[in-house]
Design an enzyme around this catalytic site. Structure first.
Site, PDB file in Angstrom:
ATOM      1  CB  THR C  99      -0.918   0.014   1.234  1.00  0.00           C
ATOM      2  OG1 THR C  99      -1.758  -1.135   1.188  1.00  0.00           O
ATOM      3  CG2 THR C  99      -1.789   1.255   1.254  1.00  0.00           C
ATOM      4  CE  LYS C 175      -4.782  -1.729   0.912  1.00  0.00           C
ATOM      5  NZ  LYS C 175      -5.396  -2.844   1.592  1.00  0.00           N
ATOM      6  CE  LYS C 244       1.532   2.849   4.834  1.00  0.00           C
ATOM      7  NZ  LYS C 244       1.905   1.633   4.099  1.00  0.00           N
TER       8      LYS C 244
END
Lengths: 296, 296, 296, 296
Positions: C99, C175, C244
């Site tokens: 990711t 995503k 994050k």
């Protein structure tokens, strides 16, 4: 001086006492009522006449000042059917100083007009020490002629009177707008000081910079100092009352379809602070959650 | 006066020009560089010496001032390996006035220390007209002795110098904190004025009340007026630069793990305003979305 | 089965291990590398070949899978000048499952195209147990023919493959959008359950109602249960990684000028949770601050 | 079937009509009232008996269903002193289906208990087409024995009944919590789709991914589709009612001291949408401002 014979005063709290004292010092005759009579003792010694019922006060004066904590307290004192407004009678003037909702102000103004009298909204700007020193300001709204009759008196016991127009509720709207701006300034400084601290910069140095230049005004200078010294425990304006005001503003914002993003942040801040048991501290104590969120 | 022989100046924009003029008027010798040379013409007439490369400027002076638009512009001028810092040499002082990220300031300070020189952060508070009238303030941070050398010069061309300590980045942190506070004051007033308008109260009357009492300071008086008169089209500080600053603050807030709720509102406000094509207006033009959201 | 000879695999973490196992079980030959070699032991027993350097893996395969924790870890493995992409050579395919930011994906895709190869973004949806049970889904974006070559393999070890188009970054954008939606669902439920609790209503009854009707889907059913049982200490997705991701989304939102109000709330929530020392708990642990704010 | 003789029904709107039809189809005898009589015509043809006054309905039944638009409409129908509750008499059951404030529910329950009757809160989950197809669910809260008496009937005309306990207001709290969750899901998807669009990714592809995996449930599937197709003009749930619900939730959140950050965003969204004239569109139309803010 004007030709006001006697002034009624109901609501001798943190604000009411210094206002009443200054009226007496200036030479006005006062007829007062307070739920708890001992508070009034100092005023009696200065010449005030105490009545055992609010209605007695209203019956004997042409000008009535009220300074109560919220909508409900005010409406309760005035009586379910506006008994005090009726007692003031035709030409009677109600100087309403409480921070209440614009909606309530409009309703009470209509009620009093029905008895031939005048309802003036006169919220004030300033904390108790400023009021005692006549350094606060009045916001004034309502009937033009009624305003003229009380203007001299209000100027005598303050640093100035701001005219908000003929609609009484406008003074309440302005008062709420100002309290919103003060709360926003507190939150903004709290965030800025946390930001400085977490970025290895002394918040006191940041405060000196802003208080000495672009933000050299009472709100930033006074509240900034309290935020840095964390002297919340001696409340000049209680956090619980701050929440009340935020919710009053939200009510008017919602009804008038006005999105206010900063206000939303403040609603949550004050709710959390009250949920955390800080209702009786100074309203700058919202800072504790800003600081805690940052892990400081 | 101090014993500074000649001052280098790079970055002759809205801020740089009046600063350079005031230095010349005060008697300092100036060596200047600007990408577009015509801008410098007025300075040449006042005695400034023009160089065709930034490196030439740095080579011939001990004190270099830079005033550029952002991190990238500054780093580009200094050279990929700090060529200008190297040219300034041991004892050389770089007075960096740009509003850049604290992180970049720290990195550049370390770089220059490697060449035996001193990097001082000197962001300024004030808009171009204030700078021209020497009514702005400097924030100053960095090495104590280096600061002493330039203090007289900075005081001569400003209303005052605020010391933020020995860590250069602290002046940048303070500058960002102040810009955040200004943006927050603009948003708060914009909301308050919309609130007043939608509750049948004249926002100008509200403005008079606040500007004359609790908020009697430049930020509220000046920006409040612009909000009411909607004179956004003559930018004193461009909205696009405002967005840049909000994002710089957010970067430092994120890195330092500091939640800032008002800042989040402001990020979205400035993003929307830029998405709506108002990047070149004054940053008070965020008001247009506040007003539009309220259906005014 | 397809004609893929051998698959390289780098990044044997919580996700990588079950993916690699399923590839081996299905009959694919695997060449693997991991910083800490003991993690790979179980795979060696199943037939995987271990290499001591990432570059060796890339040299010997046509298809390379990477599954790393963030942008930096991925870029470090690939080499400063894309050494691994170069080793894969013309026709080589990099299946990048991490990711990471859309920006990094675009840059790496361009880099690999320079060596005649194909960079496909293949982030996956699902937590480790789902991956082990082949119940997760892949998002897939990149060159049409390259996608065709790996489609069978990806389908064999998952519940399905969603095509996001030819721009590799689009799978990363999708995503991030999905992770944002999950975090938003967690926050929304946390608020709803606090609301119920403080209004004398059993949050478990509210949960049963929503999980059995309008919100009968994995996110609400699984995370709702964790919120009620407060089993944050066994992280399936760590809160620090959640932060994050929120910051990655914010970066893309800021760059693309997209105001996202819910995202702003989430940024602050995750910052506060990390500042409060909960980075290693499950990301549902943002609930602790929701609950604490309400004084529960 | 149970031994309920006849059921009274007041409030034949978008929800009331299909509910009443299904009761009739199942074999229940219905006595109905509606302000505008023509709406009831189809029910009369199916055997319903029309009364010209609400009080007549209440007098002749033991079980009364009401399905009205808000607190005020319900209180008006019940009469200033609970005349309908009185007419239902001892043992009478009021099935109150309107989405009203928990506070009002508690007050009405107390009122009816004074007449020896039972007030059950029975808000329903589902839009008109689901109600017609008996695919909606009921939330049910109140006296245990009274709930037992109506359970069979409610199950017959729905997909299921969720028990929220003995406090009637709890069903209202749960209903508000669920509407908050739906509104939050709409906002979250609106932001996610704008984020995708502005980052060059097809929002439809993102939708397929989420609707087919982690978010495979009615709220995301149905509202996601409406958001993408922008078919707001055929409202299944009007935006103006959505605002009403957000403000009801806010009222309970404020009173119970529960900060809710997502709710604050939603309050402003719905206020702006109504200020922009979209009160009569479907509540997914809040999307128009999300899209506009992003400059799409």
């Amino acid at each position: 001086m004007d030709n006001i014979d006697a002034v009624g005063f109901i609501g001798l709290g943190q604000m009411g006492i210094p206002l009443a004292k200054n009226l007496l010092k200036t030479g006005y005759r006062l007829k007062i009522y307070n739920r708890t009579s001992n508070k009034a003792q100092c005023l009696v010694e200065m010449g005030a006449e105490v009545k055992s019922q609010p209605l007695q006060v209203a019956t004997e004066v042409q000008v009535l000042m009220t300074c109560l904590s919220d909508d409900r307290a005010l409406v309760e004192v005035l009586g379910p059917d506006g008994e005090l407004a009726k007692a003031l009678g035709p030409g009677g003037i109600h100087l309403s100083m409480s921070t209440i909702s614009p909606k309530t102000a409009t309703r009470l103004a209509k009620q009093q007009a029905g008895f031939g009298g005048y309802y003036l909204s006169v919220p004030l700007l300033g904390r108790p020490d400023a009021v005692a020193a006549k350094k606060h300001a009045f916001l004034l709204a309502g009937d033009v002629l009624a305003k003229k009759q009380v203007e001299t008196m209000l100027k005598t016991i303050s640093a100035g009177v701001f005219d908000l127009g003929e609609e009484p509720a406008s003074a309440n709207v302005a008062k709420l707008a100002l309290n919103f701006l003060i709360a926003a300034a507190i939150e903004a400084m709290a965030e800025a000081f946390s930001f400085a601290t977490k970025n290895d910069t002394d918040p006191k140095a940041v405060f000196n910079t802003l208080a000495g230049t672009l933000f050299a005004c009472p709100v930033y200078q006074n509240y900034g100092r309290i935020l840095l010294e964390k002297t919340y425990e001696e409340p000049l304006f209680k956090l619980g009352l701050g929440l009340k005001d935020m919710l009053l503003i939200a009510e008017s914002a919602n009804t008038s379809r006005t999105p206010m993003r900063f206000l939303r942040v403040l609603e949550d801040r004050f709710l959390a602070a009250v949920a955390h048991g800080r209702a009786d501290m100074d309203w700058t104590a919202i800072n504790d959650d800003v600081v805690s969120e940052a892990g400081i």
